[in-house]
Design an enzyme around this catalytic site. Structure first.
Site, PDB file in Angstrom:
ATOM      1  N   GLU A   3      14.061 -36.914 -14.730  1.00  0.00           N
ATOM      2  CA  GLU A   3      13.524 -36.685 -16.077  1.00  0.00           C
ATOM      3  C   GLU A   3      13.977 -37.792 -17.038  1.00  0.00           C
ATOM      4  O   GLU A   3      14.642 -37.556 -18.039  1.00  0.00           O
ATOM      5  CB  GLU A   3      13.909 -35.289 -16.586  1.00  0.00           C
ATOM      6  CG  GLU A   3      13.254 -34.187 -15.767  1.00  0.00           C
ATOM      7  CD  GLU A   3      13.402 -32.797 -16.369  1.00  0.00           C
ATOM      8  OE1 GLU A   3      12.506 -31.961 -16.151  1.00  0.00           O
ATOM      9  OE2 GLU A   3      14.425 -32.540 -17.046  1.00  0.00           O
ATOM     10  N   GLU A  55       8.786 -30.625 -10.433  1.00  0.00           N
ATOM     11  CA  GLU A  55       9.408 -29.399 -10.940  1.00  0.00           C
ATOM     12  C   GLU A  55       8.369 -28.529 -11.626  1.00  0.00           C
ATOM     13  O   GLU A  55       7.657 -28.996 -12.521  1.00  0.00           O
ATOM     14  CB  GLU A  55      10.514 -29.710 -11.960  1.00  0.00           C
ATOM     15  CG  GLU A  55      11.739 -30.374 -11.398  1.00  0.00           C
ATOM     16  CD  GLU A  55      12.849 -30.502 -12.437  1.00  0.00           C
ATOM     17  OE1 GLU A  55      12.842 -29.706 -13.413  1.00  0.00           O
ATOM     18  OE2 GLU A  55      13.709 -31.382 -12.274  1.00  0.00           O
TER      19      GLU A  55
END
Length: 370
Positions: free
Chosen positions: A165, A267
């Site tokens: 991320e 995710e």
């Protein structure tokens, strides 16, 4: 003729009776990646975590996932975590089990001793004071070391995330996107380390906020301008945080076609209940976290199927698939979110693929068929 008419009517009635949210729009063919992140599994097992198939039979969680049709596992790597999990040694042991089941392996380097995400990209303690050139070398060496060990034991990684991320870069402040040249130097060092071990392993660059097209255009335009090398674009998409399903669909389609790269949702997740199982408040507690999808086993199945349908529909076959995040992170005492605090709980157990009775939830079988 009568039989044909009756059969047609039966099909129509079945379709009308199905809840609108559960009607998948899947096209032909299964997704190449039907995956799960199980990074917390080793610690759960060590602390007594139990996993059962849908019929209640106790078994190995990885095998249950595999037998349900999932075919890829994601494992995170921390550098020197306080609890000794998600380390090179732990990942090597889990990778043997993954590959023994014939499943693919995605390794997710956080380049930290703890969680790395859009809000924090904290250097490992051992790297904290390194000059930039040595920091870049440390990233290369760590990446190469873990991946070479995996290769040498016969469990070569199929995909690798260089960072987790990384909306704002990695290894702050040095690798922040406030200095794209530094960001590029670090990410390319990771890319080079991956390819030095295995030229066929695909490198993923992973951002969160999967419905934010402005973020993705800004980020990958800069990635192109600064020569950041990668093979796959990874996204996090949680519908209760990252915008509407329509926004997600528009973004993932645009990103794939604009940059000409395969895309994968590394995710995603959705709750199957609002109840708590470990005395630690859940992160998502709403009865209907996204409009039309309740926090029930059926709602969880429907949301994950919808995300999968969107990935499948990415133009030019560029949608690879998805991973449910921390599918095995059930409410086991001691297996909390903070590796430095054994008393911390888990706010995610209501989004796992195993229920509070330890049984595989319907969403697991749904994912396996997608």
């Amino acid at each position: 003729m009568k039989r044909a008419i009756l059969a047609a009517l039966l099909l129509l009635l079945t379709a009308l009776a199905a809840p609108a949210q559960a009607q998948s729009q899947a096209g032909p063919g299964r997704l190449p990646i039907r995956g799960a992140d199980v990074s917390s599994l080793a610690k759960s097992e060590a602390l007594g975590g139990v996993y059962r198939d849908a019929a209640g039979r106790r078994g190995d969680a990885l095998r249950i996932l595999s037998q349900s049709g999932l075919n890829f596992i994601r494992l995170k790597v921390w550098v020197n975590p306080a609890d000794g999990y998600n380390t090179k040694a732990r990942v090597l042991a889990m990778a043997k089990r993954v590959k023994a089941l014939g499943m693919g392996l995605l390794i997710d380097f956080h380049y930290s001793d703890t969680w790395a995400d859009p809000g924090k990209q904290t250097k490992p303690a051992a790297w904290a004071s390194l000059p930039f050139a040595q920091l870049r070398q440390a990233l290369y060496d760590h990446t190469h070391d873990v991946l070479r060990a995996l290769r040498d034991q016969g469990t070569t990684a199929d995909m690798v995330q260089v960072g987790n991320e990384i909306n704002g870069g990695l290894l702050w402040p040095d690798g922040s996107t406030s200095d794209w040249a530094n960001t590029a130097a670090l990410l390319n060092a990771g890319y080079d380390a991956v390819k030095a071990v295995s030229g066929s392993t695909r490198v993923v660059l992973h951002l969160a906020n999967g419905g934010d097209n402005g973020l993705y255009r800004w980020w990958f335009d800069n990635a192109q301008a600064y020569g950041i090398r990668h093979d796959v674009i990874g996204l996090s998409y949680y519908s209760y945080w990252h915008g509407t399903l329509d926004a997600f669909q528009a973004n993932i389609n645009d990103v794939a076609t604009r940059y000409g790269k395969p895309v994968v949702v590394v995710e995603t997740a959705y709750p199957f209940t609002t109840a708590d199982d470990d005395g630690w408040a859940n992160i998502i507690t709403a009865a209907e976290p996204y409009p039309g999808y309740r926090a029930t086993p059926q709602g969880q199945s429907a949301m994950l199927a919808r995300v999968a349908d969107i990935v499948r529909a990415v133009p030019n076959g560029l949608g690879l698939g998805l991973f449910t995040w921390e599918a095995t992170w059930t409410g086991v005492k001691g297996n909390g979110w903070d590796p430095a605090d054994p008393s911390s709980g888990n706010g995610w157990e209501n989004q796992a693929l195993f229920g509070y009775d330890d049984r595989a939830l319907p969403a697991m079988a749904v994912l396996g068929r997608l």
